[in-house]
Write a protein that holds these residues in place. Structure first.
Motif, PDB file in Angstrom:
ATOM      1  N   THR A  65      11.385  -4.631   9.331  1.00 36.12           N
ATOM      2  CA  THR A  65      11.678  -3.310   8.782  1.00 36.12           C
ATOM      3  C   THR A  65      12.404  -3.439   7.444  1.00 36.12           C
ATOM      4  N   PHE A  66      13.357  -4.356   7.392  1.00 29.93           N
ATOM      5  CA  PHE A  66      14.108  -4.590   6.153  1.00 29.93           C
ATOM      6  C   PHE A  66      13.182  -5.043   5.024  1.00 29.93           C
ATOM      7  N   VAL A  67      12.318  -6.006   5.292  1.00 30.66           N
ATOM      8  CA  VAL A  67      11.402  -6.524   4.268  1.00 30.66           C
ATOM      9  C   VAL A  67      10.404  -5.444   3.843  1.00 30.66           C
TER      10      VAL A  67
ATOM     11  N   ILE B   5       0.837  -1.208   0.000  1.00 32.01           N
ATOM     12  CA  ILE B   5       0.000   0.000   0.000  1.00 32.01           C
ATOM     13  C   ILE B   5       0.871   1.257   0.000  1.00 32.01           C
ATOM     14  N   CYS B   6       1.895   1.286   0.862  1.00 28.78           N
ATOM     15  CA  CYS B   6       2.771   2.458   0.954  1.00 28.78           C
ATOM     16  C   CYS B   6       3.536   2.674  -0.343  1.00 28.78           C
ATOM     17  N   GLY B   7       4.045   1.589  -0.938  1.00 33.06           N
ATOM     18  CA  GLY B   7       4.808   1.710  -2.177  1.00 33.06           C
ATOM     19  C   GLY B   7       3.960   2.180  -3.341  1.00 33.06           C
TER      20      GLY B   7
ATOM     21  N   TYR C  36       8.883   2.847  -7.855  1.00 38.91           N
ATOM     22  CA  TYR C  36       9.370   3.050  -9.227  1.00 38.91           C
ATOM     23  C   TYR C  36       8.622   2.186 -10.229  1.00 38.91           C
ATOM     24  N   LEU C  37       8.229   0.981  -9.806  1.00 36.81           N
ATOM     25  CA  LEU C  37       7.501   0.091 -10.706  1.00 36.81           C
ATOM     26  C   LEU C  37       6.168   0.710 -11.125  1.00 36.81           C
ATOM     27  N   VAL C  38       5.501   1.390 -10.206  1.00 39.04           N
ATOM     28  CA  VAL C  38       4.236   2.064 -10.517  1.00 39.04           C
ATOM     29  C   VAL C  38       4.433   3.131 -11.584  1.00 39.04           C
TER      30      VAL C  38
ATOM     31  N   SER D 188       8.487  -2.083  -0.493  1.00 38.50           N
ATOM     32  CA  SER D 188       7.838  -0.796  -0.789  1.00 38.50           C
ATOM     33  C   SER D 188       8.638   0.068  -1.756  1.00 38.50           C
ATOM     34  N   GLN D 189       9.959   0.120  -1.588  1.00 31.60           N
ATOM     35  CA  GLN D 189      10.740   1.059  -2.394  1.00 31.60           C
ATOM     36  C   GLN D 189      10.780   0.709  -3.887  1.00 31.60           C
TER      37      GLN D 189
END
Length: 298
Positions: A71-73, A21-23, A83-85, A78-79
């Motif tokens: 946190t790592f996952v 959702i955040c990404g 860019y994929l969007v 998300s990051q």
């Protein structure tokens, strides 16, 4: 607030859904023309919201390793999605991923930072030492947004307010010990004061410097030199002047812009002829169009 900082259940399924959702949301904000150079789009550029997401995961984890892994996952999912969007809508296509390596380096750092960050839950004095760098980093963001809000009001005002609220909220939400909460709140207030002073001192120094017209250029429609005068219809947008550029041996209309929006630029010859141009100013770009097909006489 107690539930938010320690009472949430971050199962792996919920964590992955939260990351998606955040990404996706962040990627969408980069595609919205009206969000350009505003607080809405700041989530795609700076860290203030991602600090909040990381802290929420950390304080709702079950162990240091659980905190580090989740946190790592979260950032690992998300990051890239940000860019994929953008890929189907961006001129560079998958080339937009050239901005990702910096965020990937931060993603790698989240593992040790979240591992150590878990110990803020112990409600000991060292918890405040762990939180302090994050507060300082947030204060640095606040300073940048404050300068932008002053120079290009109201752009980034909401982000400045969000950073202020976060600085005050984190010590109160993370710690239960009254002395720690007060010490953390005092530290946040000192950080706010320090970066407010720096922000106010630097306000206006981040003006958008650019050249609007070239003598003899297609947009200018005429040749001009330093015997001409130039002005903005609304001086609140900044200042303009005619300068000689030695590198190209030509005259330019140089602008120092401190406001976004639309105004008119007026170029006047010594004989009293005026050339009028419509200028649309954005934070890091502009569009200019000549309005008068022939010079106007005063």
């Amino acid at each position: 607030m107690k539930k938010l900082f320690g009472g949430l259940s971050f199962s792996w399924g919920r964590l992955i859904l939260f990351a998606v959702i955040c990404g996706v949301y962040t990627g969408i904000t980069t595609l919205l023309p009206f969000a350009r150079d505003t607080s809405i789009q700041d989530i795609s550029i700076s860290f203030e919201w991602w600090i909040l997401f990381a802290i929420l995961i950390i304080v709702n984890s079950e162990s240091p390793l659980d905190s580090a892994l989740k946190t790592f996952v979260f950032f690992l999912i998300s990051q890239p999605l940000v860019y994929l969007v953008q890929v189907p809508f961006h001129a560079e296509g998958f080339g937009v991923f050239r901005y990702y390596p910096n965020w990937f380096r931060w993603t790698l750092l989240t593992f040790p930072m979240a591992f150590v960050g878990y110990y803020m839950r112990k409600d000991k004095w060292w918890g405040l030492l762990i939180l302090a760098p994050m507060l300082a980093f947030l204060g640095y963001h606040y300073m940048g947004f404050l300068r932008e809000a002053i120079s290009f009001f109201p752009n980034h005002l909401l982000s400045a307010i969000f950073c202020t609220a976060s600085l005050l909220l984190y010590p109160l939400g993370i710690f239960r010990n009254r002395k720690l909460r007060l010490a953390g709140l005092a530290l946040s207030l000192l950080i706010l004061l320090f970066f407010s002073v720096l922000g106010l001192r630097g306000a206006g120094s981040n003006a958008y410097e650019t050249d609007l017209l070239l003598s003899g250029g297609e947009t200018a429609g005429t040749e001009f030199d330093d015997s001409w005068s130039v002005s903005l219809e609304d001086e609140g947008f900044g200042t303009v002047s005619i300068r000689h550029e030695d590198a190209i041996d030509s005259f330019l209309v140089h602008a120092s812009l401190t406001k976004t929006g639309r105004t008119r630029l007026i170029l006047r010859s010594p004989a009293g002829e005026s050339y009028v141009y419509a200028v649309e100013i954005q934070r890091h770009s502009y569009e200019i169009q000549r309005l008068t097909p022939s010079p106007e006489k005063r």
